[in-house]
Motif scaffolding. Structure first.
Motif, PDB file in Angstrom:
ATOM      1  N   LYS A 159      52.372  49.673  62.741  1.00 18.16           N
ATOM      2  CA  LYS A 159      53.348  48.987  63.593  1.00 18.16           C
ATOM      3  C   LYS A 159      53.503  49.721  64.926  1.00 18.16           C
ATOM      4  CE  LYS A 159      58.138  47.452  63.748  1.00 18.16           C
ATOM      5  NZ  LYS A 159      59.423  47.420  63.072  1.00 18.16           N
ATOM      6  N   GLU A 160      53.593  51.048  64.884  1.00 18.95           N
ATOM      7  CA  GLU A 160      53.725  51.829  66.111  1.00 18.95           C
ATOM      8  C   GLU A 160      52.481  51.677  66.982  1.00 18.95           C
ATOM      9  OE1 GLU A 160      54.554  55.837  64.903  1.00 18.95           O
ATOM     10  OE2 GLU A 160      56.552  55.334  64.153  1.00 18.95           O
ATOM     11  N   LYS A 218      49.926  44.947  78.247  1.00 21.79           N
ATOM     12  CA  LYS A 218      50.778  44.315  79.246  1.00 21.79           C
ATOM     13  C   LYS A 218      50.686  45.051  80.572  1.00 21.79           C
ATOM     14  CE  LYS A 218      54.184  42.439  76.046  1.00 21.79           C
ATOM     15  NZ  LYS A 218      55.549  42.545  75.538  1.00 21.79           N
ATOM     16  N   ALA A 254      50.203  46.789  72.510  1.00 22.09           N
ATOM     17  CA  ALA A 254      50.784  45.651  73.228  1.00 22.09           C
ATOM     18  C   ALA A 254      51.363  46.100  74.567  1.00 22.09           C
ATOM     19  CB  ALA A 254      51.865  44.992  72.386  1.00 22.09           C
ATOM     20  N   THR A 255      52.059  47.224  74.577  1.00 23.55           N
ATOM     21  CA  THR A 255      52.624  47.749  75.822  1.00 23.55           C
ATOM     22  C   THR A 255      51.513  48.106  76.796  1.00 23.55           C
ATOM     23  OG1 THR A 255      54.522  48.619  74.624  1.00 23.55           O
ATOM     24  CG2 THR A 255      54.105  49.546  76.799  1.00 23.55           C
ATOM     25  N   GLU A 256      50.481  48.762  76.314  1.00 27.17           N
ATOM     26  CA  GLU A 256      49.360  49.165  77.170  1.00 27.17           C
ATOM     27  C   GLU A 256      48.645  47.944  77.738  1.00 27.17           C
ATOM     28  OE1 GLU A 256      47.122  51.817  79.261  1.00 27.17           O
ATOM     29  OE2 GLU A 256      48.803  52.317  77.964  1.00 27.17           O
ATOM     30  N   THR A 296      54.015  51.847  58.837  1.00 23.97           N
ATOM     31  CA  THR A 296      54.805  52.298  59.984  1.00 23.97           C
ATOM     32  C   THR A 296      53.898  52.733  61.123  1.00 23.97           C
ATOM     33  OG1 THR A 296      56.589  53.009  58.515  1.00 23.97           O
ATOM     34  CG2 THR A 296      56.575  53.940  60.728  1.00 23.97           C
ATOM     35  N   SER A 300      50.406  49.164  67.003  1.00 23.34           N
ATOM     36  CA  SER A 300      50.391  47.795  67.544  1.00 23.34           C
ATOM     37  C   SER A 300      51.334  47.671  68.732  1.00 23.34           C
ATOM     38  CB  SER A 300      50.802  46.798  66.463  1.00 23.34           C
ATOM     39  OG  SER A 300      49.878  46.791  65.423  1.00 23.34           O
ATOM     40  N   ASN A 301      52.512  48.260  68.606  1.00 17.81           N
ATOM     41  CA  ASN A 301      53.464  48.224  69.721  1.00 17.81           C
ATOM     42  C   ASN A 301      52.910  48.960  70.939  1.00 17.81           C
ATOM     43  OD1 ASN A 301      55.342  46.736  68.286  1.00 17.81           O
ATOM     44  ND2 ASN A 301      56.470  48.525  67.594  1.00 17.81           N
ATOM     45  N   ASN A 302      52.294  50.121  70.711  1.00 14.83           N
ATOM     46  CA  ASN A 302      51.701  50.872  71.821  1.00 14.83           C
ATOM     47  C   ASN A 302      50.581  50.084  72.479  1.00 14.83           C
ATOM     48  OD1 ASN A 302      53.430  52.996  71.317  1.00 14.83           O
ATOM     49  ND2 ASN A 302      51.944  54.179  70.155  1.00 14.83           N
TER      50      ASN A 302
END
Length: 107
Positions: free
Chosen positions: A55-56, A66, A62-64, A52, A58-60
């Motif tokens: 995953k968090e 972008k 990816a957002t950063e 978990t 990785s999402n952070n």
């Protein structure tokens, strides 16, 4: 069946067999099984928590990326336009100097 599932099931069956055939008395064997199952449960919960968190993260990331990429591309584009605008008169002067030099060269 995947390798990890097979490994987990094999490990559980092997451990269960070892615990049941060990030379321990009933209560000791039961406590050993309980301890083992508690350890497996704790390990599984740790793996789930780590997954978990991964995953968090990785999402952070990816957002950063972008956000940073969009800002960086805009900054680079602006710098390139500014450079082109500032360099245009200098390039024109260099081209004029080259033309004069070419005219003055003996042929």
């Amino acid at each position: 069946m995947g390798f990890s599932k097979g490994l987990l099931i094999g490990g559980l069956l092997g451990t269960t067999y070892a615990l049941l055939t060990a030379k321990k008395k009933g209560p000791q064997r039961q406590q050993a099984v309980v301890d083992y199952l508690n350890d497996i449960t704790t390990g599984a919960q740790d793996v789930q928590t780590s997954a978990t968190q991964l995953k968090e993260a990785s999402n952070n990331l990816a957002t950063e990326l972008k956000t940073t990429a969009v800002d960086s591309v805009a900054d680079i584009s602006e710098a390139l336009q500014s450079f082109s605008f500032e360099a245009a008169p200098r390039i024109a002067q260099i081209n004029e100097s080259l033309e004069r030099l070419e005219k003055n060269l003996p042929q």
